[in-house]
Design an enzyme around this catalytic site. Sequence first.
Site, short mmCIF file in Angstrom:
data_model
loop_
_atom_site.label_atom_id
_atom_site.label_comp_id
_atom_site.label_asym_id
_atom_site.label_seq_id
_atom_site.Cartn_x
_atom_site.Cartn_y
_atom_site.Cartn_z
N HIS A 252 6.62 -3.14 1.86
CA HIS A 252 8.04 -2.86 2.36
C HIS A 252 8.40 -3.73 3.44
O HIS A 252 9.69 -3.75 3.93
CB HIS A 252 7.94 -1.52 2.94
CG HIS A 252 7.14 -0.42 1.98
ND1 HIS A 252 7.64 -0.27 0.84
CD2 HIS A 252 6.08 0.24 2.11
CE1 HIS A 252 6.91 0.61 -0.12
NE2 HIS A 252 5.83 0.83 0.90
N ASP B 111 7.19 -14.78 0.31
CA ASP B 111 7.18 -16.20 0.48
C ASP B 111 6.02 -16.75 -0.08
O ASP B 111 6.08 -17.96 -1.19
CB ASP B 111 7.30 -16.74 1.86
CG ASP B 111 8.73 -16.49 2.28
OD1 ASP B 111 9.80 -15.96 1.52
OD2 ASP B 111 9.03 -16.71 3.63
N GLU C 13 4.01 -6.55 -9.61
CA GLU C 13 3.75 -5.58 -8.44
C GLU C 13 3.35 -4.26 -8.88
O GLU C 13 4.01 -3.79 -10.02
CB GLU C 13 4.88 -5.40 -7.51
CG GLU C 13 4.85 -4.78 -6.21
CD GLU C 13 6.14 -4.54 -5.51
OE1 GLU C 13 6.61 -5.74 -4.98
OE2 GLU C 13 6.38 -3.58 -5.20
N SER D 140 1.64 5.35 -6.57
CA SER D 140 2.62 6.25 -6.36
C SER D 140 4.02 5.85 -6.71
O SER D 140 4.05 4.55 -6.76
CB SER D 140 2.52 6.84 -4.90
OG SER D 140 3.25 5.47 -3.83
N ARG E 33 9.62 8.75 -2.93
CA ARG E 33 8.78 9.12 -1.63
C ARG E 33 9.85 8.87 -0.38
O ARG E 33 11.19 9.09 -0.72
CB ARG E 33 7.63 8.50 -1.66
CG ARG E 33 6.70 8.42 -2.76
CD ARG E 33 5.55 7.83 -2.73
NE ARG E 33 4.70 8.20 -1.15
CZ ARG E 33 3.65 7.81 -0.73
NH1 ARG E 33 3.06 6.43 -1.33
NH2 ARG E 33 3.12 8.10 0.24
N ARG F 190 9.91 3.60 1.89
CA ARG F 190 8.98 3.08 0.82
C ARG F 190 9.99 2.64 -0.59
O ARG F 190 9.12 1.62 -1.38
CB ARG F 190 8.17 4.05 0.26
CG ARG F 190 7.09 4.46 1.44
CD ARG F 190 5.96 5.27 0.74
NE ARG F 190 5.38 6.20 1.81
CZ ARG F 190 4.24 5.53 2.51
NH1 ARG F 190 3.66 4.44 2.23
NH2 ARG F 190 3.75 6.29 3.53
C1 DQA Z 1 1.14 1.99 -2.48
C2 DQA Z 1 2.63 2.51 -1.87
C3 DQA Z 1 2.91 2.02 -0.26
O1 DQA Z 1 4.13 2.59 0.15
C4 DQA Z 1 1.60 2.62 0.46
O2 DQA Z 1 1.96 2.14 1.81
C5 DQA Z 1 0.32 2.23 -0.02
C6 DQA Z 1 0.11 2.55 -1.33
C7 DQA Z 1 0.91 2.56 -3.66
O3 DQA Z 1 0.17 2.17 -4.22
O4 DQA Z 1 1.45 3.65 -3.93
O5 DQA Z 1 -0.59 1.96 0.80
O6 DQA Z 1 1.32 0.80 -2.40
#
Ligand code: DQA
Length: 145
Positions: free
Chosen positions: A81, A88, A99, A103, A108, A112
């Site tokens: 975030h 970079d 990525e 979750s 959320r 996030r």
């Molecule tokens: C996360 C989501 C992020 O917002 C959080 O800080 C995490 C886990 C996830 O895998 O859902 O540490 O990357």
Amino acid sequence: MIKKVLVINGPNLNLLGTREKDIYGSETLLDIAKRMNQEAQQFGLDIDFIQSNHEGEIIDKIHDARGKYDVIIINPGAYTHYSIAIRDAVKAVEIPTIEVHLSNIHNREEFRSKSVIAPVCVGQISGFGSNSYIVALNAAALLLK
Ligand code: DQA
């Protein structure tokens, strides 16, 4: 030549299995690594799986991936975030990067829902629990076909 995938896990993901189980599930990071290894065999891919709580170390791993890995799968944890430095690094090394989040970061807390890293990735997989990693590996295999 066998294709290589580097899986990078950011801060607090070492606590998976005990951490906020209602959100992140009960599998540990080791469980996920084992499942990915099994799946990788089917695709004929070789994976290295790492975790770090340190931004600079994650950046060093991304730099070191040049010339060694064909795809990076990254769960940057909370760095997702706000880490322009990881963004970079991903952009700089020009290795296709996926990525991944356990979750769904879009349903959320508001903070996030923004990823500063996703725009320099091929794509983002979010919300399938530990299966997000398996989906990401399938995506990596398709990218490398
Ligand atoms: C996360 C989501 C992020 O917002 C959080 O800080 C995490 C886990 C996830 O895998 O859902 O540490 O990357």
